[in-house]
Design a protein around this motif. Structure first.
Motif, PDB file in Angstrom:
ATOM      1  N   TRP A  35       2.028   2.160  -3.389  1.00  9.53           N
ATOM      2  CA  TRP A  35       0.845   2.555  -4.162  1.00  9.53           C
ATOM      3  C   TRP A  35       0.401   3.963  -3.800  1.00  9.53           C
ATOM      4  O   TRP A  35       0.100   4.766  -4.682  1.00  9.53           O
ATOM      5  CB  TRP A  35      -0.309   1.575  -3.912  1.00  9.53           C
ATOM      6  N   ASP A  89       0.813  -1.222   0.000  1.00  9.56           N
ATOM      7  CA  ASP A  89       0.000   0.000   0.000  1.00  9.56           C
ATOM      8  C   ASP A  89       0.842   1.266   0.000  1.00  9.56           C
ATOM      9  O   ASP A  89       0.442   2.274  -0.582  1.00  9.56           O
ATOM     10  CB  ASP A  89      -0.920   0.003   1.226  1.00  9.56           C
ATOM     11  N   ALA A 129      -4.185  -2.406  -6.971  1.00 13.47           N
ATOM     12  CA  ALA A 129      -4.730  -2.406  -5.611  1.00 13.47           C
ATOM     13  C   ALA A 129      -6.091  -3.085  -5.572  1.00 13.47           C
ATOM     14  O   ALA A 129      -6.404  -3.834  -4.629  1.00 13.47           O
ATOM     15  CB  ALA A 129      -4.839  -0.970  -5.088  1.00 13.47           C
ATOM     16  N   VAL A 136      -1.974   1.884 -10.789  1.00 11.58           N
ATOM     17  CA  VAL A 136      -1.899   1.705  -9.334  1.00 11.58           C
ATOM     18  C   VAL A 136      -3.239   1.219  -8.801  1.00 11.58           C
ATOM     19  O   VAL A 136      -3.307   0.263  -8.018  1.00 11.58           O
ATOM     20  CB  VAL A 136      -1.501   3.026  -8.647  1.00 11.58           C
ATOM     21  N   TYR A 137      -4.307   1.860  -9.215  1.00 16.53           N
ATOM     22  CA  TYR A 137      -5.628   1.495  -8.703  1.00 16.53           C
ATOM     23  C   TYR A 137      -6.011   0.074  -9.096  1.00 16.53           C
ATOM     24  O   TYR A 137      -6.536  -0.689  -8.273  1.00 16.53           O
ATOM     25  CB  TYR A 137      -6.688   2.471  -9.221  1.00 16.53           C
TER      26      TYR A 137
END
Length: 343
Positions: A165, A162, A225, A221-222
């Protein structure tokens, strides 16, 4: 005479500000800040002073109290705004004819620090390395030695992905740390058209509620994740994007701040810049805006300000104020095509 007391006026002021929240004129967070300032310094100082007896000398002593508490000129000025509101209420109740003369405070702009392109790459690489190796955070404070009880929960002494990210996401989305804290999947929409980006419909912040458009790297990135969250049985619209297992979002943001300082130290980067300004998680927003000013082609200040949920004036005062000619010397030396070079 009940209102000839600052605590009674404070209750009335809070009630009036809550009414403004209900009308949509003020954010609930602003009322929380008001309460904190009343409890921290205003009421303790004015507890035994009737508003009808406030003098300029008392106000000078109040400012000295704030100064001795090492508050910035901006914060001192904001405290005086609170006191002025209380004194205006005292005028409405007939205890004063006019607001006593208040000290003049010169507010100095304190732009936040930023990372250079090289430093940004270093913190991302370091965060990824610490995460992949499962490195534990040191339980030693640099200033006072060993801590018997570390304030971060043991499960957060190892760095998850995280952190890397969040660093990349913030630099490619212009958002504030507070936005990261409350960002849920329902706030994110992936758009693939002529350009690929995320549309972030975040809750209102600082009276701004327009969607935020990100740069393309934020999409990658999203999606990474989201894939990880779905593999763990999360990823629903009401789930948080970063640190989805943390229900206490104030603590979650504090953990991200702790991790960021840890990563900065591991990357051998100073926690303050050359002007002694602290480098906290918020500096990633400054970095995001500055990168657009430095490396964006044809970006205009108004578009950038609107998308970053701020104003052109705020960018000039707190972000672009650290921009100098040497940062973009190629643009300074550029020439329009077809123009004759002056002799």
């Amino acid at each position: 005479m009940r209102f000839n007391r600052f605590d009674a006026l404070a209750e009335q002021l809070i009630d009036m500000e809550n009414q403004r929240v209900q009308r949509g004129e003020l954010s609930a967070a602003s009322v929380g800040i008001l309460k904190n300032r009343l409890d921290a310094h205003v009421l303790p100082y004015f507890k035994y002073i009737p508003p009808s007896q406030v003098t300029p000398m008392m106000m000078d002593a109040f400012v000295k109290r704030l100064t001795d508490s090492q508050l910035s000129s901006t914060t001192v000025s904001q405290y005086l705004v609170v006191v002025r509101k209380l004194l205006k209420l005292a005028i409405r109740h007939g205890f004063l004819r006019e607001v006593p003369e208040l000290p003049s405070i010169k507010v100095a702009n304190r732009p936040r620090s930023m990372l250079s392109l090289k430093e940004y790459a270093a913190v991302v690489r370091t965060a990824q390395r610490l995460s992949s190796k499962g490195t534990k955070a040191p339980e030693v404070k640099a200033s006072t030695g060993y801590r018997e009880r570390f304030w971060v929960q043991p499960r957060h002494l190892s760095l998850p992905p995280d952190m890397a990210w969040v660093i990349r996401f913030m630099v490619n989305s212009f958002v504030r740390p507070g936005d990261i804290r409350q960002l849920k999947h329902k706030h994110v929409q992936v758009v693939r058209a002529d350009s690929t980006y995320l549309r972030l419909t975040l809750p209102e912040t600082k009276k701004h509620d327009t969607p935020v458009v990100t740069l393309r790297p934020a999409v990658q990135v999203y999606e990474v994740a989201l894939a990880r969250a779905q593999a763990m049985g999360r990823g629903d619209p009401e789930d948080y994007v970063f640190l989805p297992g943390g229900t206490d979002r104030v603590y979650a943001l504090a953990v991200l701040g702790f991790w960021f300082k840890w990563v900065m130290r591991e990357a051998r980067l100073p926690l303050t810049d050359e002007r002694n300004r602290p480098r906290t998680l918020y500096c990633l927003r400054h970095t995001s805006i500055m990168f657009r000013l430095l490396y964006g082609q044809g970006i205009d200040m108004l578009t950038l300000a609107r998308n970053a949920r701020t104003s052109v004036q705020m960018i000039e005062r707190f972000y672009a104020s650290s921009l100098d000619g040497e940062m973009n010397v190629a643009m300074i030396q550029s020439r329009r095509k077809g123009k004759v070079k002056p002799q």
